[in-house]
Design a protein around this motif. Sequence first.
Motif, PDB file in Angstrom:
ATOM      1  N   ALA A  22       0.826  -1.208   0.000  1.00  0.00           N
ATOM      2  CA  ALA A  22       0.000   0.000   0.000  1.00  0.00           C
ATOM      3  C   ALA A  22       0.864   1.263   0.000  1.00  0.00           C
ATOM      4  O   ALA A  22       1.864   1.348   0.701  1.00  0.00           O
ATOM      5  N   GLY A  23       0.464   2.237  -0.827  1.00  0.00           N
ATOM      6  CA  GLY A  23       1.132   3.527  -0.845  1.00  0.00           C
ATOM      7  C   GLY A  23       2.296   3.648  -1.822  1.00  0.00           C
ATOM      8  O   GLY A  23       2.824   4.735  -2.015  1.00  0.00           O
ATOM      9  N   TRP A  24       2.717   2.551  -2.434  1.00  0.00           N
ATOM     10  CA  TRP A  24       3.826   2.582  -3.382  1.00  0.00           C
ATOM     11  C   TRP A  24       3.275   2.665  -4.797  1.00  0.00           C
ATOM     12  O   TRP A  24       2.353   1.930  -5.149  1.00  0.00           O
ATOM     13  N   GLU A  25       3.881   3.532  -5.614  1.00  0.00           N
ATOM     14  CA  GLU A  25       3.451   3.670  -6.997  1.00  0.00           C
ATOM     15  C   GLU A  25       4.675   3.886  -7.875  1.00  0.00           C
ATOM     16  O   GLU A  25       5.610   4.593  -7.492  1.00  0.00           O
ATOM     17  N   ALA A  26       4.666   3.282  -9.076  1.00  0.00           N
ATOM     18  CA  ALA A  26       5.819   3.341  -9.963  1.00  0.00           C
ATOM     19  C   ALA A  26       5.421   3.843 -11.344  1.00  0.00           C
ATOM     20  O   ALA A  26       4.269   3.695 -11.767  1.00  0.00           O
ATOM     21  N   TYR A  27       6.409   4.416 -12.025  1.00  0.00           N
ATOM     22  CA  TYR A  27       6.227   4.906 -13.389  1.00  0.00           C
ATOM     23  C   TYR A  27       7.475   4.566 -14.200  1.00  0.00           C
ATOM     24  O   TYR A  27       8.596   4.668 -13.692  1.00  0.00           O
ATOM     25  N   ARG A  28       7.251   4.150 -15.441  1.00  0.00           N
ATOM     26  CA  ARG A  28       8.353   4.009 -16.406  1.00  0.00           C
ATOM     27  C   ARG A  28       7.906   4.631 -17.711  1.00  0.00           C
ATOM     28  O   ARG A  28       6.771   4.467 -18.134  1.00  0.00           O
ATOM     29  N   GLY A  29       8.821   5.314 -18.332  1.00  0.00           N
ATOM     30  CA  GLY A  29       8.554   6.005 -19.593  1.00  0.00           C
ATOM     31  C   GLY A  29       9.577   7.106 -19.762  1.00  0.00           C
ATOM     32  O   GLY A  29      10.751   6.928 -19.432  1.00  0.00           O
ATOM     33  N   GLU A  30       9.139   8.243 -20.239  1.00  0.00           N
ATOM     34  CA  GLU A  30      10.005   9.403 -20.371  1.00  0.00           C
ATOM     35  C   GLU A  30       9.382  10.563 -19.608  1.00  0.00           C
ATOM     36  O   GLU A  30       8.166  10.603 -19.410  1.00  0.00           O
ATOM     37  N   LEU A  31      10.220  11.490 -19.181  1.00  0.00           N
ATOM     38  CA  LEU A  31       9.771  12.695 -18.493  1.00  0.00           C
ATOM     39  C   LEU A  31      10.262  13.912 -19.263  1.00  0.00           C
ATOM     40  O   LEU A  31      11.414  13.949 -19.699  1.00  0.00           O
ATOM     41  N   VAL A  32       9.400  14.901 -19.416  1.00  0.00           N
ATOM     42  CA  VAL A  32       9.783  16.130 -20.099  1.00  0.00           C
ATOM     43  C   VAL A  32      10.687  16.938 -19.178  1.00  0.00           C
ATOM     44  O   VAL A  32      10.327  17.228 -18.038  1.00  0.00           O
ATOM     45  N   VAL A  33      11.870  17.281 -19.673  1.00  0.00           N
ATOM     46  CA  VAL A  33      12.817  18.097 -18.908  1.00  0.00           C
ATOM     47  C   VAL A  33      12.742  19.546 -19.377  1.00  0.00           C
ATOM     48  O   VAL A  33      12.647  20.467 -18.573  1.00  0.00           O
ATOM     49  N   VAL A  34      12.794  19.758 -20.695  1.00  0.00           N
ATOM     50  CA  VAL A  34      12.662  21.096 -21.270  1.00  0.00           C
ATOM     51  C   VAL A  34      11.523  21.031 -22.282  1.00  0.00           C
ATOM     52  O   VAL A  34      11.600  20.301 -23.274  1.00  0.00           O
ATOM     53  N   GLU A  35      10.459  21.779 -21.996  1.00  0.00           N
ATOM     54  CA  GLU A  35       9.285  21.756 -22.862  1.00  0.00           C
ATOM     55  C   GLU A  35       9.550  22.486 -24.167  1.00  0.00           C
ATOM     56  O   GLU A  35      10.367  23.402 -24.223  1.00  0.00           O
ATOM     57  N   GLY A  36       8.828  22.083 -25.205  1.00  0.00           N
ATOM     58  CA  GLY A  36       8.895  22.788 -26.484  1.00  0.00           C
ATOM     59  C   GLY A  36       8.168  24.113 -26.370  1.00  0.00           C
ATOM     60  O   GLY A  36       7.330  24.307 -25.486  1.00  0.00           O
ATOM     61  N   GLU A  37       8.475  25.003 -27.280  1.00  0.00           N
ATOM     62  CA  GLU A  37       7.832  26.326 -27.227  1.00  0.00           C
ATOM     63  C   GLU A  37       6.366  26.221 -27.638  1.00  0.00           C
ATOM     64  O   GLU A  37       5.949  25.262 -28.292  1.00  0.00           O
ATOM     65  N   VAL A  38       5.599  27.225 -27.244  1.00  0.00           N
ATOM     66  CA  VAL A  38       4.185  27.270 -27.601  1.00  0.00           C
ATOM     67  C   VAL A  38       4.085  27.473 -29.103  1.00  0.00           C
ATOM     68  O   VAL A  38       4.718  28.367 -29.669  1.00  0.00           O
ATOM     69  N   ALA A  39       3.274  26.632 -29.754  1.00  0.00           N
ATOM     70  CA  ALA A  39       3.229  26.618 -31.210  1.00  0.00           C
ATOM     71  C   ALA A  39       2.100  27.456 -31.792  1.00  0.00           C
ATOM     72  O   ALA A  39       2.187  27.901 -32.933  1.00  0.00           O
ATOM     73  N   ASP A  40       1.031  27.667 -31.021  1.00  0.00           N
ATOM     74  CA  ASP A  40      -0.099  28.404 -31.583  1.00  0.00           C
ATOM     75  C   ASP A  40      -0.866  29.152 -30.492  1.00  0.00           C
ATOM     76  O   ASP A  40      -0.529  29.071 -29.313  1.00  0.00           O
ATOM     77  N   ASP A  41      -1.910  29.862 -30.891  1.00  0.00           N
ATOM     78  CA  ASP A  41      -2.701  30.674 -29.961  1.00  0.00           C
ATOM     79  C   ASP A  41      -3.483  29.847 -28.964  1.00  0.00           C
ATOM     80  O   ASP A  41      -3.936  30.362 -27.947  1.00  0.00           O
ATOM     81  N   GLN A  42      -3.682  28.571 -29.252  1.00  0.00           N
ATOM     82  CA  GLN A  42      -4.440  27.700 -28.353  1.00  0.00           C
ATOM     83  C   GLN A  42      -3.554  27.086 -27.268  1.00  0.00           C
ATOM     84  O   GLN A  42      -4.024  26.303 -26.463  1.00  0.00           O
ATOM     85  N   GLY A  43      -2.264  27.409 -27.262  1.00  0.00           N
ATOM     86  CA  GLY A  43      -1.367  26.932 -26.215  1.00  0.00           C
ATOM     87  C   GLY A  43      -0.740  25.574 -26.466  1.00  0.00           C
ATOM     88  O   GLY A  43      -0.057  25.049 -25.600  1.00  0.00           O
TER      89      GLY A  43
END
Length: 185
Positions: A22-43
């Motif tokens: 109980a209380g333990w949770e794990a994740y595997r994958g990738e994590l965003v370190v530096v986000e890409g710039e905003v591409a359009d008016d909708q964010g």
Amino acid sequence: MLLDSYEPYFFNSNFREAASAAGWEAYRGELVVVEGEVADDQGRRKPPVALFKQAIVLGQGDELKLLAGSLEELQHWPSLMEKFGAGLNAGTVAVMFTVNIPKPFVSVINGATVAFIPLTEGLCWNELIDLAALEKSDFKGQGAADKIVTVFNAFKGFKYKYPDLSVDEALKTTNNAKRETHGAV
């Protein structure tokens, strides 16, 4: 839970699941370190500029227990710390497989001993279980999250045989190494 606060940075997820304890949770994958710039008016954003690849994250309640994965460049460490550094503490196991460093070293950051290990090819998971001296039989019958708990437990009291070096000093020694990829073209 801790992983809820990290969820906005999940990218190319393999899994996120609770362990049998109980209380333990794990994740595997990738994590965003530096986000890409905003591409359009909708964010909407362009693809991330930098990722923490092959990430392995383990949380117990609101505590970060294990953070491991691959940084393409040590120069991305400050950005990683902005997003995940607050979770580092004396009970955290942190292993950063870093492509552009010449030699392994350890640094104490927020009370956690963080190991930086050069890795230009191979899988972080395989390298991590080798470092912990675990074998396939140690994971027999376990689910994905429980395997990560097993790795965390193997690192309790672990002593690295690498020299102490600050990240600022290590940044002066980085090289131009790139991750080697193999496979179909």
